[in-house]
Design a protein around this motif. Structure first.
Motif, mmCIF file in Angstrom:
data_model
loop_
_atom_site.group_PDB
_atom_site.id
_atom_site.type_symbol
_atom_site.label_atom_id
_atom_site.label_comp_id
_atom_site.label_asym_id
_atom_site.label_seq_id
_atom_site.Cartn_x
_atom_site.Cartn_y
_atom_site.Cartn_z
ATOM 1 N N MET A 1 0.847 -1.199 0.000
ATOM 2 C CA MET A 1 0.000 0.000 0.000
ATOM 3 C C MET A 1 0.874 1.238 0.000
ATOM 4 N N THR A 2 0.642 2.159 -0.963
ATOM 5 C CA THR A 2 1.448 3.372 -1.065
ATOM 6 C C THR A 2 0.986 4.404 -0.047
ATOM 7 N N GLN A 3 1.815 5.465 0.119
ATOM 8 C CA GLN A 3 1.452 6.541 1.035
ATOM 9 C C GLN A 3 0.175 7.232 0.575
ATOM 10 N N THR A 4 0.013 7.346 -0.762
ATOM 11 C CA THR A 4 -1.211 7.955 -1.294
ATOM 12 C C THR A 4 -2.430 7.146 -0.894
ATOM 13 N N ASP A 5 -2.308 5.812 -0.969
ATOM 14 C CA ASP A 5 -3.414 4.943 -0.557
ATOM 15 C C ASP A 5 -3.743 5.137 0.916
ATOM 16 N N ARG A 6 -2.717 5.312 1.737
ATOM 17 C CA ARG A 6 -2.930 5.479 3.178
ATOM 18 C C ARG A 6 -3.640 6.780 3.499
ATOM 19 N N ASP A 7 -3.443 7.792 2.678
ATOM 20 C CA ASP A 7 -4.013 9.112 2.938
ATOM 21 C C ASP A 7 -5.352 9.320 2.247
ATOM 22 N N THR A 8 -5.820 8.302 1.525
ATOM 23 C CA THR A 8 -7.054 8.413 0.759
ATOM 24 C C THR A 8 -8.097 7.472 1.346
ATOM 25 N N PHE A 9 -9.329 7.979 1.481
ATOM 26 C CA PHE A 9 -10.363 7.209 2.165
ATOM 27 C C PHE A 9 -11.605 7.042 1.289
ATOM 28 N N HIS A 10 -12.160 5.841 1.345
ATOM 29 C CA HIS A 10 -13.458 5.599 0.725
ATOM 30 C C HIS A 10 -14.544 6.132 1.665
ATOM 31 N N VAL A 11 -15.721 6.396 1.115
ATOM 32 C CA VAL A 11 -16.836 6.911 1.913
ATOM 33 C C VAL A 11 -17.102 6.011 3.123
ATOM 34 N N THR A 12 -17.107 4.707 2.912
ATOM 35 C CA THR A 12 -17.402 3.781 4.012
ATOM 36 C C THR A 12 -16.351 3.860 5.114
ATOM 37 N N GLU A 13 -15.100 4.104 4.760
ATOM 38 C CA GLU A 13 -14.045 4.241 5.771
ATOM 39 C C GLU A 13 -14.283 5.480 6.630
ATOM 40 N N GLU A 105 -12.297 15.774 -2.806
ATOM 41 C CA GLU A 105 -12.846 14.654 -3.566
ATOM 42 C C GLU A 105 -11.953 14.385 -4.775
ATOM 43 N N THR A 106 -11.521 13.146 -4.935
ATOM 44 C CA THR A 106 -10.648 12.780 -6.047
ATOM 45 C C THR A 106 -11.492 12.344 -7.245
ATOM 46 N N TYR A 107 -10.818 12.159 -8.388
ATOM 47 C CA TYR A 107 -11.515 11.697 -9.586
ATOM 48 C C TYR A 107 -12.061 10.283 -9.407
ATOM 49 N N GLU A 108 -11.465 9.527 -8.485
ATOM 50 C CA GLU A 108 -11.913 8.146 -8.234
ATOM 51 C C GLU A 108 -13.051 8.098 -7.217
ATOM 52 N N LYS A 109 -13.575 9.273 -6.818
ATOM 53 C CA LYS A 109 -14.657 9.374 -5.837
ATOM 54 C C LYS A 109 -14.231 8.872 -4.457
ATOM 55 N N THR A 110 -12.949 9.020 -4.160
ATOM 56 C CA THR A 110 -12.458 8.818 -2.806
ATOM 57 C C THR A 110 -12.110 10.201 -2.246
ATOM 58 N N TYR A 111 -11.648 10.229 -0.979
ATOM 59 C CA TYR A 111 -11.478 11.518 -0.318
ATOM 60 C C TYR A 111 -10.162 11.581 0.437
ATOM 61 N N LYS A 112 -9.609 12.794 0.471
ATOM 62 C CA LYS A 112 -8.424 13.071 1.273
ATOM 63 C C LYS A 112 -8.802 14.126 2.309
ATOM 64 N N LEU A 113 -8.279 13.976 3.520
ATOM 65 C CA LEU A 113 -8.600 14.880 4.623
ATOM 66 C C LEU A 113 -7.329 15.570 5.095
ATOM 67 N N TYR A 114 -7.367 16.903 5.125
ATOM 68 C CA TYR A 114 -6.185 17.684 5.499
ATOM 69 C C TYR A 114 -6.547 18.726 6.549
ATOM 70 N N VAL A 115 -5.544 19.120 7.332
ATOM 71 C CA VAL A 115 -5.602 20.353 8.119
ATOM 72 C C VAL A 115 -4.505 21.242 7.560
ATOM 73 N N MET A 116 -4.878 22.467 7.147
ATOM 74 C CA MET A 116 -3.925 23.311 6.434
ATOM 75 C C MET A 116 -3.971 24.752 6.946
ATOM 76 N N ALA A 117 -2.793 25.350 7.109
ATOM 77 C CA ALA A 117 -2.701 26.756 7.506
ATOM 78 C C ALA A 117 -3.246 27.643 6.393
ATOM 79 N N LYS A 118 -3.898 28.731 6.782
ATOM 80 C CA LYS A 118 -4.571 29.590 5.801
ATOM 81 C C LYS A 118 -3.631 30.145 4.719
ATOM 82 N N PRO A 119 -2.400 30.547 5.037
ATOM 83 C CA PRO A 119 -1.520 31.002 3.947
ATOM 84 C C PRO A 119 -1.264 29.925 2.899
#
Length: 235
Positions: A1-13, A105-119
């Motif tokens: 499993m790649t790092q991208t896979d680890r950071d990407t979630f299906h709706v059910t997850e 939302e990705t093109y594959e209809k999965t999701y990535k969740l981030y916390v990001m500073a406003k700048p």
């Protein structure tokens, strides 16, 4: 499993993780019932993937990284406002917070969740929304917005879909009534460029504007609770 896979979630997850705080719905995601009607299989597969990603141990216990994700999802769930800009959904802690939560939302209809500073959010948007980098025309220094005449509105409506369009939606999910015609609950702006003019369409009020770049940025900054001025002592 790649790092991208680890950071990407299906709706059910995401719904399995949200069960930690009894959330039956997550704003911007498909209805949970769609997957519940499919039986146990989607959920057992989601649980297995969460173990593979290190969110749960093999024994089913929550890991430290899993706890961080659930905390972020909890804050996302309790946001008082959501802002969607194209495929990016923003949630907020409190108005003066230095960070926002982003559900992508990705093109594959999965999701990535981030916390990001406003700048960094502004940098991200400048990469994702080309209109933010537009150089304002000389005449735009003299006005904020002007309503378009009917003939120009008709020409705008005849335009085909363009990749340069920006779709900005604001939701206040705890405001009543929850109908699109209530601007306190929902607003939508479509932003595009035509013949060197910046066009902004208020879809709920059906108003079409020739807007200045300053007005566009003001709408964006207000939506995302970005400060207009630096705090004292910050250079």
């Amino acid at each position: 499993m790649t790092q991208t896979d680890r950071d990407t979630f299906h709706v059910t997850e995401l719904y399995l993780l949200a069960a930690a705080f009894d959330a039956e719905a997550l704003f911007g995601l498909p209805d949970k019932k769609i997957y519940q009607l499919q039986g146990e299989e989607p959920w057992s597969q989601a649980h297995k993937r969460l173990i593979q990603k290190g969110i749960f141990t093999e024994e089913g216990k929550l890991t430290k990284s899993g706890a961080v994700i659930i905390k972020t999802l909890y804050e996302y769930f309790f946001s008082q406002k959501y802002v969607r800009i194209n495929n990016l959904m923003f949630a907020f802690r409190e108005k003066q917070a230095e960070e926002v939560i982003i559900l992508v939302e990705t093109y594959e209809k999965t999701y990535k969740l981030y916390v990001m500073a406003k700048p960094l959010v502004l940098k991200l948007l400048s990469e994702k929304v080309p209109l933010l980098n537009r150089e304002p025309a000389e005449g735009e220094k003299n006005f904020l917005r002007r309503e378009l005449p009917d003939e120009e509105k008709a020409a705008i409506n005849e335009l085909g879909v363009t990749n340069d369009i920006a779709n900005i939606e604001l939701f206040h999910p705890r405001v009543k009534p929850q109908i699109a015609s209530n601007p306190n609950y929902y607003q939508q702006w479509l932003v595009l460029s035509k013949d060197a003019k910046l066009i902004m369409i208020d879809t709920t009020e059906k108003h079409y504007y020739h807007a200045s770049q300053y007005w566009f940025m003001k709408v964006l900054f207000d939506a995302l609770d970005f400060p207009y001025r630096q705090k004292e002592g910050v250079r």
